[in-house]
Design an enzyme around this catalytic site. Structure first.
Site, PDB file in Angstrom:
ATOM      1  N   SER A 157       6.319   3.470  -9.028  1.00 48.10           N
ATOM      2  CA  SER A 157       5.979   4.518 -10.015  1.00 48.10           C
ATOM      3  C   SER A 157       7.223   4.151 -10.731  1.00 48.10           C
ATOM      4  CB  SER A 157       7.133   5.138  -8.550  1.00 48.10           C
ATOM      5  OG  SER A 157       8.562   5.061  -7.838  1.00 48.10           O
ATOM      6  N   GLY A 191       5.274  -2.136  -7.248  1.00 50.02           N
ATOM      7  CA  GLY A 191       6.227  -1.564  -7.735  1.00 50.02           C
ATOM      8  C   GLY A 191       7.155  -2.943  -8.135  1.00 50.02           C
ATOM      9  N   ASP A 192       8.236  -2.801  -8.719  1.00 55.66           N
ATOM     10  CA  ASP A 192       8.704  -3.845  -9.411  1.00 55.66           C
ATOM     11  C   ASP A 192      10.251  -5.138  -7.794  1.00 55.66           C
ATOM     12  OD1 ASP A 192       8.282  -4.284 -12.091  1.00 55.66           O
ATOM     13  OD2 ASP A 192       9.718  -2.469 -11.730  1.00 55.66           O
ATOM     14  N   PRO A 220       0.698  -1.015  -0.058  1.00 53.30           N
ATOM     15  CA  PRO A 220      -0.425   0.019  -0.032  1.00 53.30           C
ATOM     16  C   PRO A 220       0.699   2.192   0.016  1.00 53.30           C
ATOM     17  CG  PRO A 220       0.312  -1.068   1.879  1.00 53.30           C
ATOM     18  CD  PRO A 220       1.235  -1.524   1.411  1.00 53.30           C
TER      19      PRO A 220
END
Length: 569
Positions: A279, A247-248, A190
């Site tokens: 992002s 994200g990754d 989150p």
């Protein structure tokens, strides 16, 4: 003759005509074998379902509906010009279909609703994006509610079967797919990106998964390495797939957690999914790119990846093992970076609140204080006899098949802590996942390796997916499972203006062909990087690792990813 008239001219069996006379105001459906030449207006196949329904919004509006092997064609039966009353929806864009009855005993009708996400032109900007289309019909041919529901369920079942059947044929290859219905563990960070992952889940993903009949349990990560610890201990036989919405970095945790298990050979075959909630979102942008769609970002990229998840096509994915000087071995799915790119990635963390724009801000800041790094670089080319020898060892590494997975994990609503800079957990050599045929870090390299003559670099970047971020097409020639690392390095001497032009060209992937004398791009199977500069940053999939000598090699197709897919599973 208009298409509406052609509908009326279709030859129908006598039994259909008798039923139509008995029920003039109700829907009557029959299965028909109509050749395309007999009904060119609807472009029908030889295996077509035909029916006449009313719409749910207005029972006076009747529609002729044809379901072919590839399309759902809806034609309003009124005097409106055909071009404005005819809708053709491709089944490859359909994620689900269901039949139901309302909680109204006085209404014997059943309802049929199908969900599509076709590529449509944006209203404001140019280009295409996936946009939700819902088609809902009312079936009331008989007074028996059960008979109406049976008919609606037959249509829903046929729509689902046909939308799943032909979509998985790509270049003549039948791809793997998740079971139907499937059960997934959905891990959400989150705090990733702008901290809106849960809002995006509630606004888009929850509805899409429900439409596709995908049963899922939401697991909210609480801290760094929570996902890593969870998948390392989880009973994976309960799941069809593990899906990341972040994200990754969260997927990096999951992959390394799977490879830390004693049953890593089986565990790493668990299908993985990615939904952009961070992002960078590089892998999400990559699988969207592999699907052949035009570039999108933000919520449009989320919907695109959600659509691919609902379709459930599974492909192989390369992993790259990264050896650090301490003996730590990590597994990577995206990139290895040293120098300018790594500096921007890490030092732009302070701009995380602006989302993907953090990388633009970070790039401008680092350009103002451009650094040069001294070091040694060598690589094993992806062509020639020496590369075929090593790729044969890697590519032929067979893994046992997995069972289908089911779900028992519980949700929680805790918040995650910020990720720390360094990863402390690693895969130990005693587990020996994907045994390496390369020389050890302290050993000299064989003559088949290429030694880069330069020792002054602005950046070194190894990519195995197409995108470095949502808007950075770093390796346009990359594929999920081609067994290739795209190695880029920029030599010292490049001006700030030229480096900026290089990154601007990377937005469209044209930097590879821009003839910049300081940029080198080559395809490799393995590489070794030895920094001489006392200070610097090295990242693996955007995560900071210990600074020092690094060696990396590709392992072809050992993981599984839910994507558009171009290869068999």
């Amino acid at each position: 003759m208009t298409q509406v008239r052609r509908v009326a001219a279709v030859r129908r069996p006598k039994v259909f005509l008798r039923l139509a006379a008995m029920f003039p105001d109700h829907h009557v459906q029959v299965r028909m074998d109509i050749k395309e030449a007999e009904h060119p207006g609807f472009n029908l196949n030889t295996n077509t379902l035909y029916g006449e329904f009313t719409t749910t919004g207005n029972r006076k509006v009747r529609c002729a509906v044809n379901l072919t092997d590839r399309e759902l064609v809806v034609q309003r039966l009124n005097s409106v010009p055909a071009g404005r009353s005819r809708v053709v929806l491709s089944l490859k864009d359909c994620v689900g279909c269901r039949a139901y009855r309302k909680d109204d005993n006085a209404d014997p009708a059943a309802y049929l609703v199908a969900y599509f996400y076709p590529l449509k032109r944006r209203l404001v900007r140019s280009g295409l994006s996936r946009q939700r289309v819902e088609q809902c019909f009312r079936l009331s041919a008989l007074q028996d509610p059960r008979a109406n529901l049976d008919e609606a369920e037959k249509w829903a079942r046929t729509v689902r079967e046909r939308s799943n059947r032909w979509h998985h044929l790509r270049d003549g290859v039948l791809l793997g797919e998740l079971s139907h219905p499937s059960r997934i563990m959905l891990l959400v960070n989150p705090q990733s990106g702008k901290g809106q992952a849960l809002t995006l889940y509630n606004n888009h993903i929850q509805r899409m998964l429900n439409e596709a009949g995908v049963l899922h349990t939401l697991v909210i990560t609480e801290r760094q390495n929570h996902a890593r610890e969870l998948v390392r201990e989880a009973d994976l036989s309960q799941w069809d797939a593990l899906v990341i919405m972040s994200g990754d970095g969260l997927l990096f945790e999951v992959i390394n957690g799977l490879l830390e298990r004693s049953d890593w050979e089986n565990a790493i075959r668990t299908p993985l999914g990615i939904l952009p909630g961070g992002s960078g979102n590089a892998l999400a942008a990559s699988i969207h790119y592999y699907a052949g769609a035009s570039m999108v970002s933000g919520e449009e990229l989320l919907v695109s990846c959600g659509f691919l998840l609902c379709k459930g096509v599974v492909s192989r994915m390369d992993l790259v093992s990264v050896h650090l000087s301490s003996g730590t071995r990590l597994f990577s799915f995206l990139s290895l970076a040293w120098g300018f790119v790594a500096d921007v990635d890490v030092e732009s963390e302070k701009y995380r609140h602006v989302g993907a724009a953090r990388f633009t801000l970070g790039t401008l800041v680092k350009l103002a204080s451009l650094r040069v790094y001294k070091g040694k670089l060598a690589y094993l080319p992806a062509t020639g006899e020496h590369s075929r020898a090593i790729s044969g060892h890697i590519d032929n590494h067979e893994l046992p098949s997995r069972n289908s997975f089911r779900n028992t994990c519980q949700s929680n609503n805790s918040l995650t802590a910020r990720r720390t800079e360094h990863l402390r957990r690693s895969i130990k050599s005693r587990k020996n996942p994907l045994e390496s045929p390369l020389p050890r870090m302290e050993e000299p390299l064989p003559g088949s390796w290429v030694q880069v003559p330069e020792e002054d670099f602005v950046l070194v970047l190894a990519m195995y997916q197409s995108h470095l971020a949502e808007d950075l097409l770093a390796a346009p020639g990359a594929n999920l499972d081609d067994g290739i690392i795209h190695l880029f390095y920029v030599k010292a001497g490049i001006s700030r203006a030229a480096l900026l032009r290089l990154f601007l060209a990377m937005e469209k992937g044209t930097h590879v062909a821009c003839s910049c004398p300081h940029l080198v791009h080559t395809k490799v199977r393995a590489l070794r990087m030895e920094p001489y500069s006392p200070k610097g940053i090295i990242t693996v999939d955007g995560e900071v690792v210990e600074y020092g000598p690094v060696q990396a090699e590709v392992h072809r197709g050992v993981a599984r990813l839910i994507s558009a897919g171009t290869s068999s599973c």
